[in-house]
Write a protein that holds these residues in place. Structure first.
Motif, PDB file in Angstrom:
ATOM      1  N   ALA A 283      46.974  35.777  23.151  1.00 35.22           N
ATOM      2  CA  ALA A 283      46.173  36.464  22.132  1.00 35.22           C
ATOM      3  C   ALA A 283      45.147  35.526  21.494  1.00 35.22           C
ATOM      4  O   ALA A 283      44.006  35.913  21.261  1.00 35.22           O
ATOM      5  CB  ALA A 283      47.076  37.053  21.050  1.00 35.22           C
ATOM      6  N   ARG A 286      41.575  30.198  23.756  1.00 40.06           N
ATOM      7  CA  ARG A 286      41.601  28.739  23.857  1.00 40.06           C
ATOM      8  C   ARG A 286      41.352  28.086  22.504  1.00 40.06           C
ATOM      9  O   ARG A 286      40.330  28.320  21.870  1.00 40.06           O
ATOM     10  CB  ARG A 286      40.534  28.279  24.852  1.00 40.06           C
ATOM     11  CG  ARG A 286      40.570  26.782  25.104  1.00 40.06           C
ATOM     12  CD  ARG A 286      39.316  26.297  25.813  1.00 40.06           C
ATOM     13  NE  ARG A 286      39.508  26.265  27.259  1.00 40.06           N
ATOM     14  CZ  ARG A 286      38.618  25.717  28.091  1.00 40.06           C
ATOM     15  NH1 ARG A 286      37.498  25.200  27.634  1.00 40.06           N
ATOM     16  NH2 ARG A 286      38.857  25.717  29.384  1.00 40.06           N
ATOM     17  N   LEU A 287      42.276  27.247  22.094  1.00 39.26           N
ATOM     18  CA  LEU A 287      42.141  26.482  20.855  1.00 39.26           C
ATOM     19  C   LEU A 287      42.033  25.011  21.205  1.00 39.26           C
ATOM     20  O   LEU A 287      42.619  24.557  22.190  1.00 39.26           O
ATOM     21  CB  LEU A 287      43.379  26.663  19.973  1.00 39.26           C
ATOM     22  CG  LEU A 287      43.743  28.083  19.565  1.00 39.26           C
ATOM     23  CD1 LEU A 287      45.112  28.097  18.888  1.00 39.26           C
ATOM     24  CD2 LEU A 287      42.684  28.638  18.616  1.00 39.26           C
TER      25      LEU A 287
ATOM     26  N   ALA B 123      42.059  32.889  14.995  1.00 37.11           N
ATOM     27  CA  ALA B 123      43.246  32.316  15.639  1.00 37.11           C
ATOM     28  C   ALA B 123      43.394  30.828  15.367  1.00 37.11           C
ATOM     29  O   ALA B 123      44.444  30.251  15.647  1.00 37.11           O
ATOM     30  CB  ALA B 123      43.171  32.538  17.147  1.00 37.11           C
ATOM     31  N   GLY B 291      38.146  27.153  18.058  1.00 35.70           N
ATOM     32  CA  GLY B 291      38.662  28.313  18.783  1.00 35.70           C
ATOM     33  C   GLY B 291      37.915  29.584  18.405  1.00 35.70           C
ATOM     34  O   GLY B 291      36.814  29.531  17.850  1.00 35.70           O
ATOM     35  N   GLN B 292      38.534  30.714  18.734  1.00 36.12           N
ATOM     36  CA  GLN B 292      37.908  31.992  18.446  1.00 36.12           C
ATOM     37  C   GLN B 292      38.175  32.382  16.991  1.00 36.12           C
ATOM     38  O   GLN B 292      39.316  32.483  16.579  1.00 36.12           O
ATOM     39  CB  GLN B 292      38.442  33.066  19.385  1.00 36.12           C
ATOM     40  CG  GLN B 292      38.050  32.816  20.828  1.00 36.12           C
ATOM     41  CD  GLN B 292      38.492  33.921  21.753  1.00 36.12           C
ATOM     42  OE1 GLN B 292      38.095  35.073  21.590  1.00 36.12           O
ATOM     43  NE2 GLN B 292      39.315  33.590  22.721  1.00 36.12           N
ATOM     44  N   PRO B 298      42.668  37.436  18.819  1.00 36.03           N
ATOM     45  CA  PRO B 298      42.825  36.136  18.151  1.00 36.03           C
ATOM     46  C   PRO B 298      43.327  36.269  16.708  1.00 36.03           C
ATOM     47  O   PRO B 298      44.195  35.511  16.274  1.00 36.03           O
ATOM     48  CB  PRO B 298      41.413  35.540  18.195  1.00 36.03           C
ATOM     49  CG  PRO B 298      40.765  36.184  19.367  1.00 36.03           C
ATOM     50  CD  PRO B 298      41.313  37.590  19.390  1.00 36.03           C
TER      51      PRO B 298
END
Lengths: 421, 421
Positions: A283, A286-287, B123, B291-292, B298
């Motif tokens: 969910a 990419r972090l 996220a 990140g997103q 997210p």
């Protein structure tokens, strides 16, 4: 009281008022175990003791911070602390990666806190995000640069064109490599961290023995030059990922090795002694987490965050999340691990060589993405980049190439990460 | 059950076994408040209700997840939940930035959990690292790109050379901007997030009203071209930092505005709808989280992490860290805020113009770093980059330039971030 311990004590003393406000109660140093009392450390001598066991056993000690390193001594101290219900904050990746079961079980038994943010990537919050922030998500992959020494050496090799030995010597001179650099350069340190990251990401107990490991001592100046020509660089990566077996069942692969990485990949720009960890979750997407992965002050920052949380729990009740191993995913054998490869060969430039080489790849199901021939005559180079293939198929291909009737010398095999198929 | 709610419900249902293992007990959806029941949402209709108040008041509800947005309705629901000791997980940055005191105090009173990781940067774990990982450190500065819509627009302007209106239209077409984009493009959304970040970083209650705010609707294609010529780009930044007043006392400055950022700065490479936050702390050094920052999945990832933690606390006892405002640092007036500036002027290229302009800066204590003259004659350009100066001194300088007897037209004033003096 080494590098990290000194910083922890400094923060505890200099920022006592802030810490009191943040915890809700004063955080008091009951004692500091040291090897020798005689050294002047700028702290009241009555706090110092050489008897760590007695200090840990004291009734007025609620929280034990372990930053002494090594295995046996910290292991017995940490177990003693946890068994008596004391909270433990540790930065000891090697210990956690080898004895995670024993230590985690002791913590569960007495419902004691066990915090270890400082064990992976220094000041960079990675442990807490994996354990807490992503607790409701499904992590599929963790890729990190988690060792500062090797990253310093590889960055230097990339920047200067120097060889491994020369760059290691430079790292030693500047204090980025220890007198015995084995744990760093052979990937043991990164493997311990990979084991911890994989445990957290996949809710499965992973120890250092489960991690496939190659260090950087065989990386050559030529490898870096090859990387540069491909718009890549070489990084020592810790990779933890979910992979499927042939029946589609989930397994996990945990490995540490130097790999080619495109310069466009965010980890390729992590230079010098810095660390970074990329987490891919279903969910969250990419972090990336980036910062200083080692050093007294950054590691102390992580220790202090854990210490404040442990102290709050002591004061208000409650407990940080314990070990989570319910998923119990099997470890995939390295031979099954799917990766792309970059194979650099010296060949005689004669008719049929290219098709003969290509046939060896194809026979073993290793599909070729690109082939490049450089030079001509006896010293010609053939560079093959494959699509994703199993490690074992590639190894068999490389072995078979050596048996061909025309001469093929495999100069280097580098895994290629961070590219799409 | 909007974008985020739908994803949260999906994860709760699809991954119920994992969540049960991670929490220690099943996480059961008691009900879902929606505006209209008739819409088929793929969930059992008996879970749906239009009476959110009644749902929140139910005795068998332990945890309330608020992802409805707006202010008044969520405010009363959250207060009702907290006042009855229920845990709350919310993604509502606007509410938190306006009513943080009232909500946090309700949570403290009943010792209820209030989690809001999803309120800042989707996220990306930022709230938890600031509240927990850095709890023992001293945070000096937080700089972030925390709004995806404006970052998409500015990235498009930088890439295509298009103007603001055209790029906003493109963002709307692709679903990156809402029908009424005011909250995003005028910086209100980023300002709410900045208030939350500053509160956490500095242990001081900061509301949206404390944040100096400028949006991106006045950023021109010419500004982006100027940036490019300087090896910079333009980003909407949320800045939270400790600054000293003239007596050396600590204050904090919290502000949101478009600024020039060197391409070498890590935030300059954060493009499109991505978010990133850089945290500078005394011991940890510089950390970056990437990140997103938005989107259903997210944001749901962050909500789910909080939900698992809240559920664990309900099951095992304990509580997440509450609001920490003990430092009570004063907010520095914007006029005192120290920044560098890039001032772009149209001047008549006549003798004395440069010295006349320079004198206006120097009279007000604004020290000039570089001056560049472009073109000649009537349409000549003078571009001044200053050293760090107070906002008010710069504003006075710009006002004075308009009064000069020779003609100086200030075309744009851009703040410059991410450079050393």
């Amino acid at each position: 009281m080494g590098n990290v311990g000194t910083e922890v004590v400094r923060i505890l003393r200099d920022r006592a008022d802030d810490l009191k406000a943040r915890v809700g109660a004063p955080v008091v140093i009951r004692g500091i175990a040291v090897r020798r009392i005689e050294i002047d450390r700028g702290v009241p001598e009555e706090l110092l003791t050489t008897d760590a066991d007695a200090l840990v056993a004291r009734d007025d000690v609620d929280i034990v911070v372990e930053v002494i390193g090594g295995i046996e001594k910290p292991r017995s101290l940490i177990l003693a602390a946890l068994n008596s219900g004391k909270s433990v904050v540790t930065a000891n990746k090697a210990l956690l990666a080898d004895y995670t079961g024993e230590i985690a079980e002791a913590a569960e038994r007495t419902r004691a806190d066990l915090y270890f943010e400082a064990a992976v990537a220094g000041a960079i919050p990675v442990v807490r995000p994996l354990m807490q922030s992503l607790a409701g998500d499904k992590v599929n992959r963790v890729v990190g640069i988690v060792n500062g020494t090797t990253n310093f050496i590889l960055s230097a090799m990339a920047a200067t064109g120097a060889g491994y030995e020369e760059s290691l010597a430079e790292a030693s001179r500047l204090g980025y490599a220890e007198a015995d650099p084995t744990a760093d350069v052979e990937g043991y340190d990164a493997a311990a961290k990979a084991a911890i990251l994989a445990s957290l990401a996949f809710h499965t107990r992973v120890t250092a023995a489960d991690v496939y490991r190659e260090g950087i001592s065989n990386v050559t100046a030529e490898d870096l030059a090859t990387a540069k020509a491909l718009d890549c660089t070489v990084k020592l990566l810790a990779l933890c990922e979910r992979v499927s077996d042939e029946d589609g069942k989930e397994r996990i692969s945990v490995r540490v090795y130097p790999a080619l990485l495109p310069l466009s990949h965010p980890l390729a720009r992590v230079d010098g002694a810095f660390n970074a960890v990329v987490v891919e979750a279903e969910a969250a997407g990419r972090l990336m987490f980036y910062g200083q992965g080692a050093g007294g002050a950054p590691t102390a920052s992580a220790v202090m965050g854990d210490l404040v949380m442990a102290a709050r729990n002591k004061f208000y009740g409650g407990r940080g999340p314990g070990e989570s191993t319910y998923a119990k995913l099997p470890i995939a054998p390295m031979g099954d691990t799917p990766t792309r490869y970059h194979v650099n060969m010296e060949v005689a430039d004669r008719p049929g060589v290219l098709s003969g080489v290509a046939a060896e790849f194809s026979k073993r199901g290793v599909s070729i993405s690109t082939v490049r021939q450089e030079g001509a005559g006896e010293g010609a180079r053939l560079v093959v980049v494959t699509h994703i293939a199993a490690e074992s198929a590639l190894a068999e291909t490389v072995a078979a190439l050596a048996e061909l009737e025309f001469e093929v010398i495999v100069k280097s095999v580098l895994r290629l990460e961070g590219t799409e198929e």
